[in-house]
Every structure is written in C-alpha cells, then in structure tokens.
Design a protein around this motif. Sequence first.
Motif, PDB file in Angstrom:
ATOM      1  N   LEU A   2       1.013  -0.968  -0.266  1.00 52.10           N
ATOM      2  CA  LEU A   2      -0.176   0.002   0.263  1.00 52.10           C
ATOM      3  C   LEU A   2       0.854   1.725   0.169  1.00 52.10           C
ATOM      4  O   LEU A   2       1.901   1.146   0.045  1.00 52.10           O
ATOM      5  N   THR A   3       0.609   2.472  -0.926  1.00 48.02           N
ATOM      6  CA  THR A   3       1.254   3.636  -1.030  1.00 48.02           C
ATOM      7  C   THR A   3       0.334   4.412  -0.014  1.00 48.02           C
ATOM      8  O   THR A   3      -0.858   4.476  -1.049  1.00 48.02           O
ATOM      9  N   PHE A   4       0.599   5.416   0.749  1.00 49.21           N
ATOM     10  CA  PHE A   4      -0.231   6.414   1.060  1.00 49.21           C
ATOM     11  C   PHE A   4       0.418   7.667   1.206  1.00 49.21           C
ATOM     12  O   PHE A   4       1.771   7.581   0.986  1.00 49.21           O
ATOM     13  N   ASN A   5      -0.325   8.409   1.065  1.00 45.62           N
ATOM     14  CA  ASN A   5       0.752   9.863   1.494  1.00 45.62           C
ATOM     15  C   ASN A   5       0.353  10.730   3.190  1.00 45.62           C
ATOM     16  O   ASN A   5      -0.166  10.603   3.488  1.00 45.62           O
ATOM     17  N   VAL A   6       1.254  11.662   4.059  1.00 40.52           N
ATOM     18  CA  VAL A   6       1.757  11.832   5.288  1.00 40.52           C
ATOM     19  C   VAL A   6       1.840  14.146   4.224  1.00 40.52           C
ATOM     20  O   VAL A   6       2.621  13.586   4.112  1.00 40.52           O
ATOM     21  N   SER A   7       1.015  14.815   5.479  1.00 41.13           N
ATOM     22  CA  SER A   7       1.667  15.590   5.214  1.00 41.13           C
ATOM     23  C   SER A   7       1.485  16.034   6.352  1.00 41.13           C
ATOM     24  O   SER A   7       0.723  16.254   7.413  1.00 41.13           O
ATOM     25  N   ILE A   8       2.990  16.735   6.435  1.00 40.57           N
ATOM     26  CA  ILE A   8       3.462  17.317   8.354  1.00 40.57           C
ATOM     27  C   ILE A   8       4.013  18.437   7.985  1.00 40.57           C
ATOM     28  O   ILE A   8       5.496  18.777   7.215  1.00 40.57           O
ATOM     29  N   PRO A   9       3.431  19.937   7.907  1.00 43.91           N
ATOM     30  CA  PRO A   9       4.195  20.957   8.264  1.00 43.91           C
ATOM     31  C   PRO A   9       5.284  21.478   8.842  1.00 43.91           C
ATOM     32  O   PRO A   9       5.219  20.759   9.688  1.00 43.91           O
ATOM     33  N   GLY A  10       6.235  21.978   8.361  1.00 46.67           N
ATOM     34  CA  GLY A  10       7.592  21.967   8.468  1.00 46.67           C
ATOM     35  C   GLY A  10       8.262  20.533   9.376  1.00 46.67           C
ATOM     36  O   GLY A  10       9.746  21.107   9.636  1.00 46.67           O
ATOM     37  N   ALA A  11       7.569  19.846   8.449  1.00 45.25           N
ATOM     38  CA  ALA A  11       9.127  17.938   9.018  1.00 45.25           C
ATOM     39  C   ALA A  11       9.996  18.120   8.161  1.00 45.25           C
ATOM     40  O   ALA A  11       9.719  18.328   6.883  1.00 45.25           O
ATOM     41  N   THR A  12      11.057  18.210   8.138  1.00 43.06           N
ATOM     42  CA  THR A  12      12.431  17.903   7.808  1.00 43.06           C
ATOM     43  C   THR A  12      13.184  16.375   8.392  1.00 43.06           C
ATOM     44  O   THR A  12      14.161  16.079   6.970  1.00 43.06           O
ATOM     45  N   GLY A  13      11.873  15.602   8.384  1.00 41.74           N
ATOM     46  CA  GLY A  13      11.913  14.219   7.973  1.00 41.74           C
ATOM     47  C   GLY A  13      10.691  13.539   9.090  1.00 41.74           C
ATOM     48  O   GLY A  13      10.970  13.430  10.400  1.00 41.74           O
ATOM     49  N   ILE A  14      10.725  12.167   8.609  1.00 41.81           N
ATOM     50  CA  ILE A  14       9.561  10.750   9.441  1.00 41.81           C
ATOM     51  C   ILE A  14      10.387   9.498   9.038  1.00 41.81           C
ATOM     52  O   ILE A  14      11.319   8.951   8.887  1.00 41.81           O
ATOM     53  N   GLU A  15       9.982   9.077  10.414  1.00 37.55           N
ATOM     54  CA  GLU A  15       9.945   7.893  10.149  1.00 37.55           C
ATOM     55  C   GLU A  15       8.469   7.215  10.929  1.00 37.55           C
ATOM     56  O   GLU A  15       7.498   7.883  11.363  1.00 37.55           O
ATOM     57  N   VAL A  16       8.532   5.861  10.253  1.00 37.14           N
ATOM     58  CA  VAL A  16       7.071   5.329  10.491  1.00 37.14           C
ATOM     59  C   VAL A  16       7.762   4.147  10.924  1.00 37.14           C
ATOM     60  O   VAL A  16       8.709   3.034  10.237  1.00 37.14           O
ATOM     61  N   TYR A  17       6.808   3.693  12.168  1.00 37.44           N
ATOM     62  CA  TYR A  17       7.007   2.272  12.484  1.00 37.44           C
ATOM     63  C   TYR A  17       4.981   1.562  12.829  1.00 37.44           C
ATOM     64  O   TYR A  17       4.346   2.039  11.957  1.00 37.44           O
ATOM     65  N   ALA A  18       5.825  -0.072  11.803  1.00 36.92           N
ATOM     66  CA  ALA A  18       4.254  -0.247  12.289  1.00 36.92           C
ATOM     67  C   ALA A  18       4.069  -1.587  13.347  1.00 36.92           C
ATOM     68  O   ALA A  18       5.377  -2.276  13.958  1.00 36.92           O
ATOM     69  N   TYR A  19       2.711  -2.041  13.197  1.00 40.87           N
ATOM     70  CA  TYR A  19       2.120  -2.480  14.846  1.00 40.87           C
ATOM     71  C   TYR A  19       1.259  -4.108  13.446  1.00 40.87           C
ATOM     72  O   TYR A  19       0.598  -3.433  13.151  1.00 40.87           O
TER      73      TYR A  19
END
Length: 263
Positions: free
Chosen positions: A90-107
């Motif tokens: 699955l591919t999705f987009n997230v929008s977090i204004p001002g974020a210079t980088g993100i990390e994603v964890y799954a359960y």
Amino acid sequence: TTADEVYGFMLVDGSVQILEVPTSSGGGNYASFGDMGENVTRAVVSAFMANDTSLNYLGLTATNTSFPGRVLMTIDRMDNVGDLMGNQPLTFNVSIPGATGIEVYAYHGNATEPTNISSEGGTITAIDVLGNYTVMVPRTSTFIVYESSSSADHSNDSLWGLFALLLVVPVIIALVCLLRWRKREKMRVYEAGDLAVLYPMSLPATPSAAPSLDSPPPFTPTMPYPYSLPPAGNAWECLPPPAKEPGFFSRMFKRRQLRFLTW
C-alpha cells in the motif's frame, strides 16, 4: 482536529481521499490515499492522537524514540464481500507541515512491538521540502509516524552500500599489489659485473739493492696495458667498467623471473 479519534470510511473508486488526523496543535496533519491495491473496494481508516496514551489504549508498546509523534492510524482494506486484504503493498501520503524528516513504525497483526518499515522493505520518499512524504508499506497494519530531524528515505541504502563496496575493493587490491611490488624490488639480485668495485692493494717495496745479474729479466707485457701505471707505494686495482644497461625487454624478462620465484 483535536479529537482523540477520527474514523474514515472510504469507497475505493480511484480518486484521492484525504483524512485529517488528530493533532494536539489543532489540525494541519493529513493522510491521503489513492489506489488501495488489487481487488480492494473499501477501507476503514482509524486515526488517533499520536501519543503514548493512544498507544496504550490500543494495547501497543511505545517506540523507543525521542521524536514527537505526528500520525497514528490503523488501516483495514476489504474486498466486495468484506474479506480483509491486508497482505499486499500500500502507498499513501502524509502531510506534516515543517517536518524535515519522518520515521514510520508498524504494528502487524497481534504484535504489540513496533517494527521500522525500512527493515521490511518499506520506503519513505520526500515529495517536497514542505513536509509532504510518500510512504510505501508491504502490508496494512497500524502505523505511527514520527517527525525526525533528518530525512528518513532509506530506499537507496543498499545502492549506496554497493557503491562503497565497489570503491573500497579496488583500493585494497591496489595496496596489496603495491606492497608486493616493493617487496620484490627489495629482493632484486645483482649479478657480479653489474657494479664497478675498487679494491685497494699494496705494491711491494722497492728493493734497496740492484738485482743480481743472475736474476731473470723483469716481465714485460706482450700487449699494451690500457690503463696508466699506478703510482709507487699504494695503488688501486681498477676493474673494467660496468656492463651496458640492459634494455627494456631484458629488464621485463628478469622481473617476471623474479616475480615467479618470489610470489
């Protein structure tokens, strides 16, 4: 929205559907979905405030990170008869204004411990510098997105590792060859006659009395001596000059012989 929970019921028709997720700041973070996968016709997205309280409410263990949570959501995809279709990418987009980088964890499934999606083939790609990211996951689960201080795009990690390997291996080979060459140069053997060597010698003392008439006449060379006679007292024996320097191919042949003997 500042609500603790937000639910989105989506009919998958190929259009992009946007869900505003709960934040403590009062809004601004979004998740958007387009193609949900093969045979997926509907989906339920449950979004929560991304904090430890929500994770405890869901029975999940918090991640060991100091980054602030921004998005927490559970995605369930179904086909026409209501069967879950979670075991496909699955591919999705997230929008977090001002974020210079993100990390994603799954359960995943009944697991309560988080898994970084990069360790199972997931990727994060920055769309722009405004805080918009595309996330690809191998299957649908519960996801929490943290804002990190650096870009979390791990999609090219293996490629950079290959480039580093291709660069390091030739350097190591070159160093080994250089060390072997220096060792062979130190072991080169020079044959006698390659160098001009001068050896000191002493002439016999001049006799104080004239030689007897019965003595044999002094020796006279039968061919001209090519060098001037040494002075009386001390003299040096002069050996012939060194042989002519061998040519390029001769030196190459000798080095190949030495390489074969010393390798």
